[in-house]
Design a protein around this motif. Sequence first.
Motif, PDB file in Angstrom:
ATOM      1  N   LYS A  18       4.192   5.347  -0.179  1.00 34.31           N
ATOM      2  CA  LYS A  18       3.664   5.583   1.220  1.00 34.31           C
ATOM      3  C   LYS A  18       2.134   4.755   1.047  1.00 34.31           C
ATOM      4  O   LYS A  18       1.474   4.206   2.114  1.00 34.31           O
ATOM      5  CB  LYS A  18       3.063   7.152   1.315  1.00 34.31           C
ATOM      6  CG  LYS A  18       4.386   7.745   1.823  1.00 34.31           C
ATOM      7  CD  LYS A  18       4.125   9.222   1.840  1.00 34.31           C
ATOM      8  CE  LYS A  18       5.503  10.034   2.216  1.00 34.31           C
ATOM      9  NZ  LYS A  18       5.300  11.541   2.137  1.00 34.31           N
ATOM     10  N   LYS A  20       1.263   2.288  -0.616  1.00 33.03           N
ATOM     11  CA  LYS A  20       1.631   0.849  -0.790  1.00 33.03           C
ATOM     12  C   LYS A  20       2.162   0.410   0.621  1.00 33.03           C
ATOM     13  O   LYS A  20       1.379  -0.542   1.081  1.00 33.03           O
ATOM     14  CB  LYS A  20       2.604   0.562  -1.562  1.00 33.03           C
ATOM     15  CG  LYS A  20       3.287  -0.995  -1.874  1.00 33.03           C
ATOM     16  CD  LYS A  20       4.305  -1.066  -2.782  1.00 33.03           C
ATOM     17  CE  LYS A  20       4.416  -2.305  -3.571  1.00 33.03           C
ATOM     18  NZ  LYS A  20       5.292  -2.325  -4.635  1.00 33.03           N
ATOM     19  N   GLN A  21       2.767   1.116   1.401  1.00 32.75           N
ATOM     20  CA  GLN A  21       3.234   0.721   2.847  1.00 32.75           C
ATOM     21  C   GLN A  21       1.870   0.767   3.808  1.00 32.75           C
ATOM     22  O   GLN A  21       1.676  -0.239   4.548  1.00 32.75           O
ATOM     23  CB  GLN A  21       4.106   1.898   3.452  1.00 32.75           C
ATOM     24  CG  GLN A  21       5.452   1.468   2.653  1.00 32.75           C
ATOM     25  CD  GLN A  21       6.431   2.535   3.098  1.00 32.75           C
ATOM     26  OE1 GLN A  21       6.319   3.392   3.944  1.00 32.75           O
ATOM     27  NE2 GLN A  21       7.644   2.278   2.762  1.00 32.75           N
ATOM     28  N   ALA A  22       1.025   1.830   3.711  1.00 32.59           N
ATOM     29  CA  ALA A  22      -0.116   1.752   4.536  1.00 32.59           C
ATOM     30  C   ALA A  22      -1.128   0.517   3.935  1.00 32.59           C
ATOM     31  O   ALA A  22      -1.802   0.023   4.817  1.00 32.59           O
ATOM     32  CB  ALA A  22      -0.860   3.334   4.201  1.00 32.59           C
ATOM     33  N   ARG A  23      -1.367   0.163   2.726  1.00 33.55           N
ATOM     34  CA  ARG A  23      -2.152  -0.812   2.484  1.00 33.55           C
ATOM     35  C   ARG A  23      -1.489  -2.002   2.926  1.00 33.55           C
ATOM     36  O   ARG A  23      -2.426  -2.896   3.508  1.00 33.55           O
ATOM     37  CB  ARG A  23      -1.997  -1.078   0.851  1.00 33.55           C
ATOM     38  CG  ARG A  23      -2.828  -2.107   0.319  1.00 33.55           C
ATOM     39  CD  ARG A  23      -2.862  -2.424  -0.947  1.00 33.55           C
ATOM     40  NE  ARG A  23      -1.401  -2.367  -1.643  1.00 33.55           N
ATOM     41  CZ  ARG A  23      -0.742  -3.457  -1.755  1.00 33.55           C
ATOM     42  NH1 ARG A  23      -1.155  -4.598  -1.265  1.00 33.55           N
ATOM     43  NH2 ARG A  23       0.645  -3.265  -2.560  1.00 33.55           N
ATOM     44  N   LYS A  24      -0.288  -2.264   2.862  1.00 30.42           N
ATOM     45  CA  LYS A  24       0.359  -3.674   3.405  1.00 30.42           C
ATOM     46  C   LYS A  24       0.066  -3.436   5.106  1.00 30.42           C
ATOM     47  O   LYS A  24      -0.384  -4.692   5.418  1.00 30.42           O
ATOM     48  CB  LYS A  24       1.864  -3.871   3.181  1.00 30.42           C
ATOM     49  CG  LYS A  24       1.900  -4.038   1.614  1.00 30.42           C
ATOM     50  CD  LYS A  24       3.344  -4.267   1.508  1.00 30.42           C
ATOM     51  CE  LYS A  24       3.510  -4.668  -0.139  1.00 30.42           C
ATOM     52  NZ  LYS A  24       4.935  -4.748  -0.521  1.00 30.42           N
ATOM     53  N   ALA A  25       0.197  -2.422   5.758  1.00 33.18           N
ATOM     54  CA  ALA A  25      -0.064  -2.337   7.158  1.00 33.18           C
ATOM     55  C   ALA A  25      -1.582  -2.548   7.542  1.00 33.18           C
ATOM     56  O   ALA A  25      -1.886  -3.242   8.544  1.00 33.18           O
ATOM     57  CB  ALA A  25       0.427  -0.996   7.828  1.00 33.18           C
ATOM     58  N   SER A  26      -2.361  -2.436   6.389  1.00 30.66           N
ATOM     59  CA  SER A  26      -3.983  -2.468   6.895  1.00 30.66           C
ATOM     60  C   SER A  26      -4.391  -4.113   6.781  1.00 30.66           C
ATOM     61  O   SER A  26      -5.128  -4.321   7.561  1.00 30.66           O
ATOM     62  CB  SER A  26      -4.630  -1.782   5.885  1.00 30.66           C
ATOM     63  OG  SER A  26      -4.907  -2.337   4.504  1.00 30.66           O
ATOM     64  N   GLY A  27      -3.425  -4.716   6.288  1.00 31.12           N
ATOM     65  CA  GLY A  27      -3.952  -6.086   6.016  1.00 31.12           C
ATOM     66  C   GLY A  27      -4.912  -6.432   5.017  1.00 31.12           C
ATOM     67  O   GLY A  27      -5.459  -7.585   4.994  1.00 31.12           O
ATOM     68  N   LEU A  68      -7.805   4.167   4.086  1.00 31.12           N
ATOM     69  CA  LEU A  68      -6.566   3.138   4.907  1.00 31.12           C
ATOM     70  C   LEU A  68      -6.396   4.046   6.155  1.00 31.12           C
ATOM     71  O   LEU A  68      -5.586   3.469   7.099  1.00 31.12           O
ATOM     72  CB  LEU A  68      -5.452   4.023   4.084  1.00 31.12           C
ATOM     73  CG  LEU A  68      -5.150   3.154   2.765  1.00 31.12           C
ATOM     74  CD1 LEU A  68      -3.891   3.729   1.962  1.00 31.12           C
ATOM     75  CD2 LEU A  68      -4.843   1.545   2.946  1.00 31.12           C
ATOM     76  N   VAL A  70      -5.377   7.200   7.250  1.00 33.06           N
ATOM     77  CA  VAL A  70      -4.133   7.853   7.294  1.00 33.06           C
ATOM     78  C   VAL A  70      -4.280   9.128   6.630  1.00 33.06           C
ATOM     79  O   VAL A  70      -5.301   9.515   5.986  1.00 33.06           O
ATOM     80  CB  VAL A  70      -3.003   7.065   6.341  1.00 33.06           C
ATOM     81  CG1 VAL A  70      -2.744   5.829   7.161  1.00 33.06           C
ATOM     82  CG2 VAL A  70      -3.175   6.734   4.940  1.00 33.06           C
TER      83      VAL A  70
END
Length: 78
Positions: A18, A20-27, A68, A70
């Motif tokens: 979760k 990792k996904q939030a980090r990637k979504a943050s850019g 993040l 979130v």
Amino acid sequence: MVKIRRYVDVEASGIGEKIKQARKASGRSVEVLAGAAGISRTYWHDVEAERIRDALPENTLRRIEQVLDVDFGVKFDD
């Protein structure tokens, strides 16, 4: 006066993924996010890979959530 300390652990299944996904979504890069959370880049990667020795401290999780922007829904029963 005597201080009494209580430690409570909760299971948080899949929290590393979760994050990792939030980090990637943050850019934003791990370096930027880890710095803002006050942890090292290596420790951030360890959290994402769920390679934490004992338990992730709640305050560290809350700082990660904050940078993040979130809420991973980790709650304690008290």
